[in-house]
Design a protein around this motif. Structure first.
Motif, PDB file in Angstrom:
ATOM      1  N   SER A  46      46.647  39.237  40.704  1.00  0.00           N
ATOM      2  CA  SER A  46      46.460  41.127  40.495  1.00  0.00           C
ATOM      3  C   SER A  46      44.897  41.452  41.324  1.00  0.00           C
ATOM      4  N   GLN A  47      45.239  42.597  41.764  1.00  0.00           N
ATOM      5  CA  GLN A  47      43.900  43.010  42.570  1.00  0.00           C
ATOM      6  C   GLN A  47      42.835  43.423  41.472  1.00  0.00           C
ATOM      7  N   THR A  48      41.452  43.138  41.095  1.00  0.00           N
ATOM      8  CA  THR A  48      40.552  44.048  40.197  1.00  0.00           C
ATOM      9  C   THR A  48      41.196  45.303  40.093  1.00  0.00           C
ATOM     10  N   PRO A  49      41.093  45.976  38.890  1.00  0.00           N
ATOM     11  CA  PRO A  49      41.372  47.120  38.707  1.00  0.00           C
ATOM     12  C   PRO A  49      40.189  48.131  38.841  1.00  0.00           C
ATOM     13  N   ALA A  50      40.064  49.202  39.771  1.00  0.00           N
ATOM     14  CA  ALA A  50      39.246  50.590  39.858  1.00  0.00           C
ATOM     15  C   ALA A  50      38.131  50.830  39.467  1.00  0.00           C
ATOM     16  N   PRO A  51      38.358  50.514  38.010  1.00  0.00           N
ATOM     17  CA  PRO A  51      37.010  50.688  37.434  1.00  0.00           C
ATOM     18  C   PRO A  51      35.817  49.910  37.494  1.00  0.00           C
ATOM     19  N   GLN A  55      32.471  48.379  40.299  1.00  0.00           N
ATOM     20  CA  GLN A  55      30.920  47.772  39.315  1.00  0.00           C
ATOM     21  C   GLN A  55      30.808  46.386  40.133  1.00  0.00           C
ATOM     22  N   GLN A  56      31.265  46.283  41.790  1.00  0.00           N
ATOM     23  CA  GLN A  56      30.937  44.731  42.460  1.00  0.00           C
ATOM     24  C   GLN A  56      31.886  44.041  41.493  1.00  0.00           C
ATOM     25  N   ALA A  57      32.578  43.973  40.296  1.00  0.00           N
ATOM     26  CA  ALA A  57      33.292  42.736  39.523  1.00  0.00           C
ATOM     27  C   ALA A  57      34.602  42.560  40.337  1.00  0.00           C
ATOM     28  N   VAL A  58      34.468  41.447  39.905  1.00  0.00           N
ATOM     29  CA  VAL A  58      36.472  40.490  40.343  1.00  0.00           C
ATOM     30  C   VAL A  58      36.831  40.078  39.264  1.00  0.00           C
ATOM     31  N   LEU A  59      37.924  40.164  39.505  1.00  0.00           N
ATOM     32  CA  LEU A  59      38.655  39.740  37.641  1.00  0.00           C
ATOM     33  C   LEU A  59      39.636  38.499  37.945  1.00  0.00           C
ATOM     34  N   GLY A 104      30.366  26.338  41.071  1.00  0.00           N
ATOM     35  CA  GLY A 104      29.031  27.122  40.387  1.00  0.00           C
ATOM     36  C   GLY A 104      28.520  28.401  40.919  1.00  0.00           C
ATOM     37  N   SER A 105      29.286  28.623  41.768  1.00  0.00           N
ATOM     38  CA  SER A 105      29.159  30.375  41.642  1.00  0.00           C
ATOM     39  C   SER A 105      30.393  31.085  42.776  1.00  0.00           C
ATOM     40  N   ALA A 106      30.003  31.902  42.138  1.00  0.00           N
ATOM     41  CA  ALA A 106      31.210  32.909  42.694  1.00  0.00           C
ATOM     42  C   ALA A 106      31.127  33.438  44.196  1.00  0.00           C
ATOM     43  N   SER A 107      30.499  32.835  45.054  1.00  0.00           N
ATOM     44  CA  SER A 107      30.487  33.557  45.964  1.00  0.00           C
ATOM     45  C   SER A 107      29.863  32.884  47.469  1.00  0.00           C
ATOM     46  N   THR A 108      29.830  31.182  46.695  1.00  0.00           N
ATOM     47  CA  THR A 108      29.247  30.098  47.772  1.00  0.00           C
ATOM     48  C   THR A 108      30.284  28.550  47.246  1.00  0.00           C
ATOM     49  N   ASP A 109      29.918  27.891  48.302  1.00  0.00           N
ATOM     50  CA  ASP A 109      30.390  26.688  47.739  1.00  0.00           C
ATOM     51  C   ASP A 109      29.083  25.410  47.512  1.00  0.00           C
ATOM     52  N   THR A 110      28.435  26.356  47.742  1.00  0.00           N
ATOM     53  CA  THR A 110      26.588  25.015  46.972  1.00  0.00           C
ATOM     54  C   THR A 110      26.535  25.092  46.391  1.00  0.00           C
TER      55      THR A 110
END
Length: 185
Positions: A46-51, A55-59, A104-110
């Motif tokens: 699902s898409q991350t809810p707008a609220p 806050q730059q949160a990913v569901l 280990g990270s939400a943004s990179t595979d390092t």
């Protein structure tokens, strides 16, 4: 909060076999073996809810996706041998947990890390003192097997040496016990 954020599809196979041999004066010997191969894939997120998005949160980020798809073993093997002779009984159980991966990270595979498959052995010996009382001694993880250590970037400066989110058999090593069992009936 609870949400129905994903759909998954799981495919696999479970095979279990059990055999018993009556050894006459030498008691009864039983063998149970099992094999499991399972793969789970996420089919919808699902898409991350707008609220939350503001806050730059990913569901359901790549860390959470990995817990579903590669954070549990795709393959396990379980073998148990138990023997009963009059007042004595014994059990030997060996389990193989397949490899698992931690993102280990939400943004990179390092900081992604794969932990190897491990065999864990449990053993117990029991003696029935009287009809209602049984004494047992045993060990879980008899050979003191530990998971692979985390890479420095995932260990919080060495504080968390072993993974806690993808560990299938614990990180405390061998456990030795003695127990008394009393049956009131």
């Amino acid at each position: 909060f609870f949400t129905n954020a994903i759909d998954t599809k799981t495919a696999g196979i479970d095979v279990v076999g059990r055999f018993a041999w009556d050894l006459m004066q030498a008691g009864v010997l039983r063998f149970t073996g099992g094999y499991n191969h399972t793969k789970t894939n996420i089919t919808r997120i699902s898409q991350t809810p707008a609220p939350l998005a503001t806050q730059q949160a990913v569901l359901f980020d790549r860390i959470e996706q990995a817990r579903i798809e590669v954070g549990q073993p795709h393959e396990t093997v379980s073998l148990t041998l138990d023997h009963a002779l009059k007042r004595f009984s014994s059990m030997l159980h060996v389990q193989r947990y397949g490899e698992v991966t931690n993102h280990g990270s939400a943004s990179t595979d390092t900081l992604d890390q794969t932990f190897g498959a491990k065999w864990i052995t449990d053993l117990s010996l029991s003696y029935r003192v009287m009809r209602q009382l049984q004494v047992s001694v045993g060990s879980n993880n008899l050979f003191d097997v530990y998971p692979d250590r985390q890479i420095p970037g995932n260990s919080n400066s060495g504080i968390f040496q072993y993974p806690n989110t993808v560990n299938t058999f614990g990180f405390n090593g061998r456990y030795v016990y003695m127990k008394l069992r009393y049956n009131l009936q």
